[in-house]
Enzyme design. Structure first.
Site, PDB file in Angstrom:
ATOM      1  N   GLU A  87      44.509  37.412  46.533  1.00 29.90           N
ATOM      2  CA  GLU A  87      45.089  37.635  45.129  1.00 29.90           C
ATOM      3  C   GLU A  87      44.127  38.023  44.064  1.00 29.90           C
ATOM      4  OE1 GLU A  87      46.583  33.792  41.950  1.00 29.90           O
ATOM      5  OE2 GLU A  87      45.341  33.679  43.841  1.00 29.90           O
ATOM      6  N   TRP A  88      44.665  39.064  43.263  1.00 31.11           N
ATOM      7  CA  TRP A  88      43.942  39.469  42.262  1.00 31.11           C
ATOM      8  C   TRP A  88      43.792  38.531  41.123  1.00 31.11           C
ATOM      9  CZ3 TRP A  88      40.419  43.398  40.850  1.00 31.11           C
ATOM     10  CH2 TRP A  88      40.446  43.449  39.570  1.00 31.11           C
ATOM     11  N   ASP A 190      26.795  28.935  47.306  1.00 35.92           N
ATOM     12  CA  ASP A 190      26.211  30.324  46.964  1.00 35.92           C
ATOM     13  C   ASP A 190      26.668  30.485  45.616  1.00 35.92           C
ATOM     14  OD1 ASP A 190      24.908  32.496  46.640  1.00 35.92           O
ATOM     15  OD2 ASP A 190      26.473  33.912  47.851  1.00 35.92           O
TER      16      ASP A 190
END
Length: 285
Positions: A87-88, A190
């Site tokens: 998904e953007w 991270d």
């Protein structure tokens, strides 16, 4: 590249007519694209030179974060050995964005279990990250975080004699600085400023995880290493899950893991930072 992107979109099940393709920043590992079709807008990362399970492990990490219910992540539509299509996500930060981010991280860290590590190994950046399960935090951090990166640094010839000897001394005395017993919390793994983004309505999203169950102090220590987080974020976190006073003394030791990762990825640029942490704990001689 257009033909490759069209094939990826076809695998997603969308119309392969590409209305717009833009190269975007996607980190240091893969090529990244914003791809618009008639039906949707996608974020696609492509790299034919990564290990065959690289994007599978990224999807796995995102799904574990999603299942926690603590914070949003992009939907993954498809992945194979050379790509992942998601998904953007795009939106403007709002006043409450970093409050939501801090609360979300605190809630993520409340997802706990009995052992450190994970049932699968994964990656941090493009480096392998072993997640051998351990009941003892000291053992896990010593063997599977600092020790593994030390061995990798020796192979990559970025650990000269003096640095290696100091790191060995630190590993031998690690019990003086870290608790053996702690609560294994689900970590992004991270979490620096580039690995969270803002979506609609100012909602924060996590991306590019390297998940495992570990000591939550390690996660907070890394957020302070390269910046990207406001005091609002930390205040919101501590409202839900205050950090102990001893965190400040342990913080550089947890940052050392990520400095060793960067040393192994990018070379001697990070050597002086590694040396400063080693000198702090074991002395400069």
């Amino acid at each position: 590249m257009k033909a490759t992107l069209q094939q990826i979109i076809k695998n997603v099940g969308d119309d392969t007519t590409l209305l717009d393709v833009q190269s975007v920043s996607g980190g240091s590992v893969s090529q990244a694209y914003r791809v618009q079709t008639k039906e949707n807008i996608y974020f696609i990362k492509y790299n034919p030179n990564v290990p065959e399970d690289f994007f599978e492990k990224e999807r796995d990490g995102l799904m574990r974060l999603k299942r926690s219910g603590a914070i949003s992540v992009p939907t993954v539509y498809a992945h194979k050995e050379s790509y992942i299509a998601m998904e953007w996500v795009s939106g403007a930060r709002k006043k409450e964005t970093e409050t939501l981010l801090g609360r979300g991280l605190a809630e993520l860290h409340q997802c706990t279990r009995d052992t450190f590590g994970l049932d699968v190994d994964n990656y941090i950046g493009k480096l392998p990250q072993p997640n051998n399960e351990e009941e003892n935090w000291l053992t896990f951090y010593k063997k599977h975080r600092l020790g593994f990166q030390m061995e990798l640094a020796l192979k990559r010839d970025v650990l000269p004699k003096v640095r290696r000897e100091k790191l060995e001394r630190l590993l031998d005395s690690l019990h003086r600085f870290l608790p053996a017993h702690s609560v294994p919390s689900l970590l992004h793994g991270d979490l620096w400023g580039g690995n969270w983004i803002t979506g609609d309505a100012g909602i924060p999203y996590f991306i590019d995880p390297a998940v495992f169950y570990g000591e939550r102090e390690m996660e907070l220590a890394f957020t302070e290493l390269f910046g990207g987080f406001s005091q609002t974020f930390y205040d919101a976190y501590e409202e839900i899950s205050p950090l102990p006073p001893e965190f400040e003394e342990r913080k550089p030791l947890y940052q050392l893991y990520y400095l060793l990762v960067h040393l192994n990825l990018f070379g001697e640029t990070y050597g002086p930072s590694v040396d400063r942490v080693l000198d702090y704990y074991v002395g400069s001689k």
